[in-house]
Design a protein around this motif. Structure first.
Motif, mmCIF file in Angstrom:
data_model
loop_
_atom_site.group_PDB
_atom_site.id
_atom_site.type_symbol
_atom_site.label_atom_id
_atom_site.label_comp_id
_atom_site.label_asym_id
_atom_site.label_seq_id
_atom_site.Cartn_x
_atom_site.Cartn_y
_atom_site.Cartn_z
ATOM 1 N N LYS A 231 0.823 -1.225 0.000
ATOM 2 C CA LYS A 231 0.000 0.000 0.000
ATOM 3 C C LYS A 231 0.850 1.265 0.000
ATOM 4 C CE LYS A 231 -3.983 -1.915 2.436
ATOM 5 N NZ LYS A 231 -3.548 -2.784 3.527
ATOM 6 N N ARG A 232 2.080 1.170 0.455
ATOM 7 C CA ARG A 232 2.943 2.357 0.502
ATOM 8 C C ARG A 232 3.449 2.754 -0.886
ATOM 9 N NH1 ARG A 232 3.634 6.357 3.146
ATOM 10 N NH2 ARG A 232 5.904 6.403 3.246
ATOM 11 N N CYS A 233 3.427 1.832 -1.833
ATOM 12 C CA CYS A 233 4.010 2.144 -3.149
ATOM 13 C C CYS A 233 3.060 3.018 -3.957
ATOM 14 C CB CYS A 233 4.332 0.866 -3.913
ATOM 15 S SG CYS A 233 5.087 1.242 -5.520
ATOM 16 N N PRO A 234 3.539 4.175 -4.411
ATOM 17 C CA PRO A 234 2.643 5.098 -5.116
ATOM 18 C C PRO A 234 2.348 4.691 -6.560
ATOM 19 C CG PRO A 234 4.851 6.031 -4.988
ATOM 20 C CD PRO A 234 4.886 4.736 -4.223
ATOM 21 N N VAL A 235 3.078 3.730 -7.084
ATOM 22 C CA VAL A 235 2.901 3.417 -8.507
ATOM 23 C C VAL A 235 2.526 1.947 -8.746
ATOM 24 C CG1 VAL A 235 4.398 5.280 -9.322
ATOM 25 C CG2 VAL A 235 5.415 3.064 -8.758
ATOM 26 N N GLY A 236 2.130 1.250 -7.688
ATOM 27 C CA GLY A 236 1.697 -0.137 -7.866
ATOM 28 C C GLY A 236 2.813 -1.089 -8.267
ATOM 29 N N ALA A 237 4.034 -0.764 -7.841
ATOM 30 C CA ALA A 237 5.150 -1.650 -8.192
ATOM 31 C C ALA A 237 5.265 -2.834 -7.233
ATOM 32 C CB ALA A 237 6.461 -0.864 -8.201
ATOM 33 N N LEU A 238 4.458 -2.831 -6.164
ATOM 34 C CA LEU A 238 4.489 -3.949 -5.216
ATOM 35 C C LEU A 238 3.144 -4.642 -5.180
ATOM 36 C CD1 LEU A 238 6.403 -2.274 -2.252
ATOM 37 C CD2 LEU A 238 7.319 -3.873 -3.929
ATOM 38 N N SER A 239 3.184 -5.952 -5.117
ATOM 39 C CA SER A 239 1.952 -6.742 -5.034
ATOM 40 C C SER A 239 2.300 -8.036 -4.319
ATOM 41 C CB SER A 239 1.433 -7.053 -6.440
ATOM 42 O OG SER A 239 2.299 -7.998 -7.057
ATOM 43 N N GLY A 242 5.284 -9.727 -5.490
ATOM 44 C CA GLY A 242 6.626 -9.199 -5.255
ATOM 45 C C GLY A 242 6.824 -7.814 -5.835
ATOM 46 N N HIS A 243 8.054 -7.542 -6.251
ATOM 47 C CA HIS A 243 8.514 -6.217 -6.637
ATOM 48 C C HIS A 243 8.661 -6.140 -8.158
ATOM 49 C CE1 HIS A 243 12.148 -3.217 -6.454
ATOM 50 N NE2 HIS A 243 11.023 -2.584 -6.666
ATOM 51 N N ASP A 244 7.904 -5.234 -8.775
ATOM 52 C CA ASP A 244 8.035 -5.003 -10.215
ATOM 53 C C ASP A 244 9.119 -3.942 -10.411
ATOM 54 O OD1 ASP A 244 7.803 -4.084 -12.837
ATOM 55 O OD2 ASP A 244 5.658 -4.487 -12.912
ATOM 56 N N LYS A 247 8.503 -1.059 -13.099
ATOM 57 C CA LYS A 247 7.608 0.020 -12.639
ATOM 58 C C LYS A 247 8.305 0.916 -11.620
ATOM 59 C CE LYS A 247 2.841 -1.557 -12.977
ATOM 60 N NZ LYS A 247 1.731 -2.131 -12.241
ATOM 61 N N CYS A 248 9.028 0.277 -10.716
ATOM 62 C CA CYS A 248 9.741 1.020 -9.667
ATOM 63 C C CYS A 248 10.750 1.973 -10.300
ATOM 64 C CB CYS A 248 10.431 0.025 -8.737
ATOM 65 S SG CYS A 248 11.439 0.741 -7.445
ATOM 66 N N LEU A 249 11.517 1.470 -11.242
ATOM 67 C CA LEU A 249 12.544 2.301 -11.880
ATOM 68 C C LEU A 249 11.930 3.446 -12.671
ATOM 69 C CD1 LEU A 249 15.601 2.644 -12.341
ATOM 70 C CD2 LEU A 249 15.347 1.297 -14.421
ATOM 71 N N GLN A 250 10.775 3.179 -13.303
ATOM 72 C CA GLN A 250 10.121 4.239 -14.073
ATOM 73 C C GLN A 250 9.677 5.388 -13.167
ATOM 74 O OE1 GLN A 250 7.154 1.882 -16.036
ATOM 75 N NE2 GLN A 250 8.425 1.537 -17.848
ATOM 76 N N HIS A 251 9.360 5.054 -11.911
ATOM 77 C CA HIS A 251 9.002 6.118 -10.965
ATOM 78 C C HIS A 251 10.255 6.869 -10.512
ATOM 79 C CE1 HIS A 251 6.899 8.347 -7.958
ATOM 80 N NE2 HIS A 251 7.527 7.760 -6.953
ATOM 81 N N LEU A 252 11.313 6.106 -10.264
ATOM 82 C CA LEU A 252 12.553 6.746 -9.805
ATOM 83 C C LEU A 252 13.081 7.716 -10.850
ATOM 84 C CD1 LEU A 252 14.549 3.819 -8.164
ATOM 85 C CD2 LEU A 252 13.399 5.691 -7.020
ATOM 86 N N GLY A 270 15.095 9.246 -5.824
ATOM 87 C CA GLY A 270 14.902 8.365 -4.680
ATOM 88 C C GLY A 270 13.430 8.160 -4.427
ATOM 89 N N CYS A 271 13.124 7.211 -3.582
ATOM 90 C CA CYS A 271 11.729 6.957 -3.239
ATOM 91 C C CYS A 271 11.726 6.348 -1.836
ATOM 92 C CB CYS A 271 11.063 6.033 -4.257
ATOM 93 S SG CYS A 271 9.373 5.615 -3.801
ATOM 94 N N GLY A 272 11.872 5.041 -1.743
ATOM 95 C CA GLY A 272 11.947 4.404 -0.431
ATOM 96 C C GLY A 272 10.674 4.519 0.389
ATOM 97 N N LEU A 273 9.551 4.853 -0.244
ATOM 98 C CA LEU A 273 8.310 4.952 0.538
ATOM 99 C C LEU A 273 7.937 3.596 1.125
ATOM 100 C CD1 LEU A 273 5.999 7.393 -1.464
ATOM 101 C CD2 LEU A 273 7.856 7.869 0.120
ATOM 102 N N CYS A 274 8.328 2.517 0.447
ATOM 103 C CA CYS A 274 8.024 1.171 0.951
ATOM 104 C C CYS A 274 8.955 0.756 2.083
ATOM 105 C CB CYS A 274 8.109 0.161 -0.198
ATOM 106 S SG CYS A 274 9.700 0.157 -1.044
ATOM 107 N N GLN A 275 9.966 1.592 2.377
ATOM 108 C CA GLN A 275 10.914 1.242 3.453
ATOM 109 C C GLN A 275 10.555 1.905 4.772
ATOM 110 O OE1 GLN A 275 15.061 1.611 2.298
ATOM 111 N NE2 GLN A 275 14.562 1.145 0.180
HETATM 112 S S1 SF4 Z 1 10.990 2.308 -4.022
HETATM 113 FE FE1 SF4 Z 1 9.072 3.470 -4.344
HETATM 114 S S2 SF4 Z 1 8.398 2.927 -6.407
HETATM 115 FE FE2 SF4 Z 1 9.902 1.389 -5.796
HETATM 116 S S3 SF4 Z 1 8.702 -0.279 -4.895
HETATM 117 FE FE3 SF4 Z 1 9.306 1.057 -3.185
HETATM 118 S S4 SF4 Z 1 7.604 2.492 -2.957
HETATM 119 FE FE4 SF4 Z 1 7.382 1.536 -4.984
#
Ligand code: SF4
Ligand code: SF4
Length: 292
Positions: A231-239, A242-244, A247-252, A270-275
């Motif tokens: 739920k923390r991922c803003p772009v739906g890269a986590l499900s 696992g980790h897409d 998608k994650c890189l396209q957001h970064l 950077g992002c790290g919202l999922c951390q």
């Molecule tokens: S780093 Fe950001 S974009 Fe990548 S999986 Fe985590 S929350 Fe999503």
């Protein structure tokens, strides 16, 4: 060479790393954030002949170096056996302030987090160089694989984006943590961290691993609960799958890159919202952390 270097090399190296992070003015987020980039580190060791390193050729890709391969590339004139090498790994936890700021974010990184990604990683580079220099001065050949000229990113069937040396995998071998649903390494100090490593010809016993499963600390894999990082991922890269990474890189890049430039006025990303804001942010999560 001092007595400490000879009799307790693990303690000696650990102190070199701790002193750098605790005392060096180079441990800084820079700019308006003249404060520490990282808090007290964790340090662990693995042996050069640990079978995990051979297994990484299958799970990461055949291009992933063993400690012996990167050591021999760096020091072609030295005949050495894998068991004579040690891999020194460390975890640099993000600060309380950096985690608190990023916890508030829902799409883009907080400035402290973006600074930790860029200037914090510069600290990590300096730390790798410092550890290598201290070892070399004491007569131990050493190399930081991430700083080796031959280090490169690779594509992997299994992991999509990979590289010739994964510091998270070295940290896993050194007993410092296991992988989470989002691919981050969950350590006793949490997942919000950066990691580094150095390979050296030095006799240091390996740190015991408190796990046998590479996903042991992630509640989703170990108990079928949590999944809060999804739920923390803003772009739906986590499900739950696992980790897409695509998608994650396209957001970064370019999204967070443009945001950092426009709002914080430096070249970064950077992002790290999922951390952050998740049960495994600052420690090994328990069932209770999921409920709270
Ligand atoms: S780093 Fe950001 S974009 Fe990548 S999986 Fe985590 S929350 Fe999503
Ligand atoms: S937030 Fe939960 S599911 Fe995600 S990595 Fe951490 S423990 Fe695993």
């Amino acid at each position: 060479m001092t007595t400490a270097q000879l009799t307790a090399p693990a303690v000696w190296i650990e102190n070199v790393i701790r002193d750098f992070i605790d005392q060096s003015p180079e441990n800084t987020l820079q700019g308006a954030f003249e404060e520490k980039a990282f808090e007290n580190p964790m340090v662990g060791f693995s042996k050069g002949d640990d079978p995990l390193y051979e297994s990484y050729k299958e799970v990461v890709g055949p291009f992933h170096w063993t400690p012996l391969e990167i050591f021999s590339q760096t020091f072609p004139g030295i005949q050495v056996k894998a068991e004579e090498l040690a891999v020194i790994s460390w975890i640099l936890p993000q600060t309380r302030a950096t985690k608190a700021d990023n916890r508030q974010q829902t799409t883009y990184p907080a400035e402290r987090w973006a600074r930790a990604r860029i200037f914090g990683e510069e600290v990590n580079v300096k730390l790798r160089k410092r550890v290598v220099a201290v070892l070399q001065k004491a007569g131990y050949e050493a190399v930081a694989p991430m700083l080796a000229p031959a280090w490169e990113k690779k594509m992997s069937d299994q992991y999509v984006f990979a590289s010739t040396w994964s510091e998270r995998h070295a940290a896993y071998a050194a007993g410092l943590g296991t992988f989470g649903l989002c691919d981050g390494l969950i350590t006793p100090r949490g997942k919000a961290m950066r990691t580094g490593s150095v390979v050296a010809r030095i006799d240091i016993p390996s740190t015991p691993r408190a796990y046998t499963d590479h996903r042991a600390y992630c509640l989703f894999y170990s108990k079928g609960i949590c999944g809060k990082c999804i739920k923390r991922c803003p772009v739906g890269a986590l499900s739950e799958n696992g980790h897409d990474k695509v998608k994650c890189l396209q957001h970064l890049k370019p999204a967070t890159e443009e945001y950092v430039k426009a709002n914080y006025h430096f070249d970064g990303y950077g992002c790290g919202l999922c951390q952050v804001g998740v049960p495994c942010e600052s420690g090994i999560p328990t069932d209770q952390d999921v409920k709270s």
